[in-house]
Design an enzyme around this catalytic site. Structure first.
Site, mmCIF file in Angstrom:
data_model
loop_
_atom_site.group_PDB
_atom_site.id
_atom_site.type_symbol
_atom_site.label_atom_id
_atom_site.label_comp_id
_atom_site.label_asym_id
_atom_site.label_seq_id
_atom_site.Cartn_x
_atom_site.Cartn_y
_atom_site.Cartn_z
ATOM 1 C CG ASN A 79 -2.310 0.533 0.891
ATOM 2 O OD1 ASN A 79 -2.415 1.584 0.274
ATOM 3 N ND2 ASN A 79 -3.349 -0.166 1.319
ATOM 4 C CG HIS A 109 22.825 4.032 12.237
ATOM 5 N ND1 HIS A 109 23.541 4.429 11.135
ATOM 6 C CD2 HIS A 109 21.533 4.343 11.977
ATOM 7 C CE1 HIS A 109 22.725 4.953 10.247
ATOM 8 N NE2 HIS A 109 21.498 4.922 10.729
ATOM 9 C CB ALA A 154 -2.553 -0.944 12.669
ATOM 10 N NE ARG A 177 -7.295 -13.488 18.496
ATOM 11 C CZ ARG A 177 -7.834 -14.018 17.404
ATOM 12 N NH1 ARG A 177 -7.710 -15.312 17.141
ATOM 13 N NH2 ARG A 177 -8.514 -13.273 16.548
#
Length: 194
Positions: A79, A109, A154, A177
């Site tokens: 997306n 880094h 998300a 889960r």
């Protein structure tokens, strides 16, 4: 080992930033810009990744370091506004969905301040298994493997490997889960598959 072979290696590495092959990135920046202006042109993706099938769909706002270090095993949807720092190989399995604003970064880094200041960089490969769904605004960190059939919720920051067939989310991302038969959806009336 030459620098391109080093960054294509399945092994991680530590290098000084001056050893980064910036000339390889110039071509990639141009191809990403072309793709973001013409996202339906599969020839651009072919030039960017070296090999790319017609089942890879990448929305505009896409950026990567090299392109040749990103490997698709089949169907994939990426997306809007995805960034892949492919300083090591990134393998993306068949049937993967990547939400908007996701960052997949092999690059890191030095942790020790003096080494970071002098330009010490690190890199580790990332593997995303088949049928994985990565939700919006996630960050996948260096060296991570996400197991097949899993979902990353998300906003998650994935710092460690995720096993197969689970729902995981959080900062840091943790398994919440297993995915079970109770997660199976039924089509709404009038919306059945044809």
């Amino acid at each position: 080992m030459d620098l391109k072979k080093r960054i294509q290696s399945k092994d991680g590495y530590v290098a000084h930033f001056t050893k980064t092959p910036f000339t390889l990135q110039e071509k990639t920046r141009n191809l990403c810009q072309q793709h973001n202006q013409d996202p339906d042109n599969k020839n651009i993706l072919q030039a960017l990744f070296g090999t790319c099938n017609d089942y890879v769909n990448i929305a505009p706002g896409f950026h990567c370091d090299y392109g040749f270090n990103i490997h698709f095993d089949g169907f994939c949807v990426i997306n809007y506004n995805c960034v892949i720092l492919d300083t090591s190989p990134v393998r993306i399995g068949n049937g993967v969905f990547i939400g908007p604003n996701v960052t997949i970064t092999c690059a890191g880094h030095g942790v020790f301040p003096a080494q970071r200041k002098e330009g010490m960089n690190t890199s580790k490969p990332i593997t995303i298994g088949e049928n994985v769904w990565i939700g919006a605004n996630c960050v996948i960190c260096p060296g991570v493997t996400i197991g097949k059939d899993s979902i990353i919720g998300a906003g998650s920051i994935v710092t460690k490997d995720i096993p197969n067939g689970v729902i995981a989310f959080g900062n840091p991302c943790r398994v919440q889960r297993l995915i079970t038969q109770e997660d199976r959806l039924e089509y709404s009336e009038g919306m059945e598959k044809e």
